[in-house]
Design an enzyme around this catalytic site. Structure first.
Site, PDB file in Angstrom:
ATOM      1  N   ARG A 207     -12.278  -6.750  18.496  1.00 44.09           N
ATOM      2  CA  ARG A 207     -11.750  -6.091  17.433  1.00 44.09           C
ATOM      3  C   ARG A 207     -10.284  -6.657  17.335  1.00 44.09           C
ATOM      4  O   ARG A 207      -9.554  -5.972  16.499  1.00 44.09           O
ATOM      5  CB  ARG A 207     -11.832  -4.742  17.555  1.00 44.09           C
ATOM      6  CG  ARG A 207     -13.307  -4.232  17.661  1.00 44.09           C
ATOM      7  CD  ARG A 207     -14.235  -4.690  16.522  1.00 44.09           C
ATOM      8  NE  ARG A 207     -15.260  -3.994  16.420  1.00 44.09           N
ATOM      9  CZ  ARG A 207     -16.415  -4.259  17.083  1.00 44.09           C
ATOM     10  NH1 ARG A 207     -16.513  -5.405  17.739  1.00 44.09           N
ATOM     11  NH2 ARG A 207     -17.708  -3.691  16.773  1.00 44.09           N
TER      12      ARG A 207
ATOM     13  N   ALA B 139     -25.448  -5.747  15.047  1.00 48.28           N
ATOM     14  CA  ALA B 139     -24.237  -5.095  15.580  1.00 48.28           C
ATOM     15  C   ALA B 139     -24.274  -4.961  16.881  1.00 48.28           C
ATOM     16  O   ALA B 139     -25.093  -5.376  17.562  1.00 48.28           O
ATOM     17  CB  ALA B 139     -24.645  -3.445  15.087  1.00 48.28           C
ATOM     18  N   ASP B 140     -22.990  -4.865  17.523  1.00 51.34           N
ATOM     19  CA  ASP B 140     -22.995  -4.843  19.037  1.00 51.34           C
ATOM     20  C   ASP B 140     -22.467  -3.248  19.276  1.00 51.34           C
ATOM     21  O   ASP B 140     -22.623  -2.383  18.545  1.00 51.34           O
ATOM     22  CB  ASP B 140     -21.851  -5.729  19.403  1.00 51.34           C
ATOM     23  CG  ASP B 140     -20.404  -5.194  18.920  1.00 51.34           C
ATOM     24  OD1 ASP B 140     -20.388  -4.150  18.329  1.00 51.34           O
ATOM     25  OD2 ASP B 140     -19.499  -6.003  18.993  1.00 51.34           O
ATOM     26  N   SER B 141     -22.495  -2.990  20.615  1.00 50.58           N
ATOM     27  CA  SER B 141     -22.430  -1.731  21.070  1.00 50.58           C
ATOM     28  C   SER B 141     -21.446  -1.010  20.726  1.00 50.58           C
ATOM     29  O   SER B 141     -21.420   0.196  20.336  1.00 50.58           O
ATOM     30  CB  SER B 141     -22.762  -1.483  22.469  1.00 50.58           C
ATOM     31  OG  SER B 141     -21.242  -2.314  23.140  1.00 50.58           O
TER      32      SER B 141
ATOM     33  N   ASP C 219     -20.039  -1.522  17.401  1.00 51.51           N
ATOM     34  CA  ASP C 219     -20.273  -1.116  16.155  1.00 51.51           C
ATOM     35  C   ASP C 219     -20.979   0.096  16.115  1.00 51.51           C
ATOM     36  O   ASP C 219     -20.854   0.986  15.209  1.00 51.51           O
ATOM     37  CB  ASP C 219     -21.195  -2.298  15.558  1.00 51.51           C
ATOM     38  CG  ASP C 219     -20.357  -3.571  15.338  1.00 51.51           C
ATOM     39  OD1 ASP C 219     -19.285  -3.465  14.720  1.00 51.51           O
ATOM     40  OD2 ASP C 219     -20.823  -4.641  15.517  1.00 51.51           O
TER      41      ASP C 219
END
Lengths: 245, 77
Positions: free
Chosen positions: A173, B35-37, B39
């Site tokens: 992120r 999605a990843d975890s 997300d």
């Protein structure tokens, strides 16, 4: 290089020598800086001296409710949060055999738990922005240990482990999580040493001198910058070579 | 379509940056929507914020599709 214009930062322990230098460095690079500490008068004086883009936010980091409130206030007042510097720390030294539980708890609470709670709160904002920097000031003793500082060394090693875990959780992120580990830094505490103590101490430092708060601030400034975007989960040791790890 | 379903889909579209027509009720966040975890954690937090409810960890783990989210929030609110 190292332009932080438009960035928002929170520096805890900003009334200490190193904290003040960090606040000045980030502010000097253009960031809006929320400065926190327990000594309200000193905090207000520093905010006044920095002028625009400086916000004083007193906080006792041993009070968890106050820590959470600080996170909220800082984001609201600065209008976001890009850089969290967990600098605040205290010592309650004593040989382990004689260490009181309350001295253990207090050091862990302020040095480790408050840093975690602030990181957790700021990550929410940073995740949404897809950008963030968390920088914790640790210590050489977190890696090397030091007699009389079982609590302090444990708290600093704890912050290092926490930072590496957070770094892995949020790397995708655009958020980096790093530590700066000072060696001996010239402060009021080291001024009190006598000549013989000073000589012993310096003999262990290849540079032959103590560091200054500005040496630490420069390392923080680098890690806070866009240029350090590929550096995460690391500890930058700033110690004149006294430990090469 | 219910109001809750609309709002859930809107959050999913905005957050995951996916095409509207991919966000069907049976779409899985991870398998179908990329999605990843992290997300999924962020989605749960966004749902909590939007609907003013708390989604406990054990319930959050079971929310894997758009329908799971709509069903949970419908029951909770």
């Amino acid at each position: 290089m190292f332009d932080l214009t438009g960035r928002k930062a929170l520096v805890t322990g900003a009334t200490g020598g190193i904290g003040e230098a960090i606040a000045r460095a980030l502010h000097g690079a253009g960031a809006t800086v929320v400065i926190s500490g327990t000594r309200t008068e000193k905090l207000d004086a520093l905010a006044g001296d920095l002028g625009e883009r400086a916000i004083a936010a007193p906080c006792d980091l041993s009070d968890r409710a106050a820590v959470k409130a600080l996170a909220k206030t800082a984001v609201e007042q600065a209008g976001g949060m890009d850089i969290l510097v967990n600098n605040a720390g205290l010592t309650r030294d004593g040989l382990a055999m004689r260490m009181k539980e309350e001295d253990w708890d207090k050091v862990l609470e302020v040095n480790l738990t408050a840093g975690f709670l602030l990181s957790q709160a700021m990550l929410r904002t940073m995740m949404k922005q897809r950008h963030g920097r968390i920088i914790s000031i640790t210590s050489i003793v977190g890696a090397a240990g030091n007699p009389g500082q079982a609590n302090y060394a444990a708290s600093k090693a704890g912050v290092t482990g926490m930072s590496k875990s957070l770094a892995q959780e949020v790397a995708t992120r655009g958020i980096t999580v790093n530590c700066v580990a000072p060696g001996f830094i010239a402060t009021a505490m080291t001024d009190a040493l006598d000549d013989r103590q000073r000589e012993t101490l310096l003999s262990g430092i290849p540079m032959g001198r103590m560091g200054s708060p500005d040496d630490i601030a420069a390392a923080v400034l680098y890690l806070a910058s866009d240029e350090a975007g590929y550096v995460t989960g690391q500890t930058l040791h700033v110690n004149g070579g006294m430990a090469m790890i | 379509m219910s109001d809750i379903a609309e709002r859930v889909k809107k959050i999913v579209i905005e957050h995951l940056g996916v095409e509207e027509d991919k966000v069907t009720e049976n779409a899985s966040f991870i398998e179908d929507l990329g999605a990843d975890s992290l997300d999924t954690v962020e989605l749960v937090m966004a749902f909590e914020e939007e609907f003013g409810c708390e989604i406990p960890d054990d319930a959050a783990e079971k929310i894997q599709t758009v329908k799971d989210a709509i069903d949970f929030i419908s029951k909770a609110s």
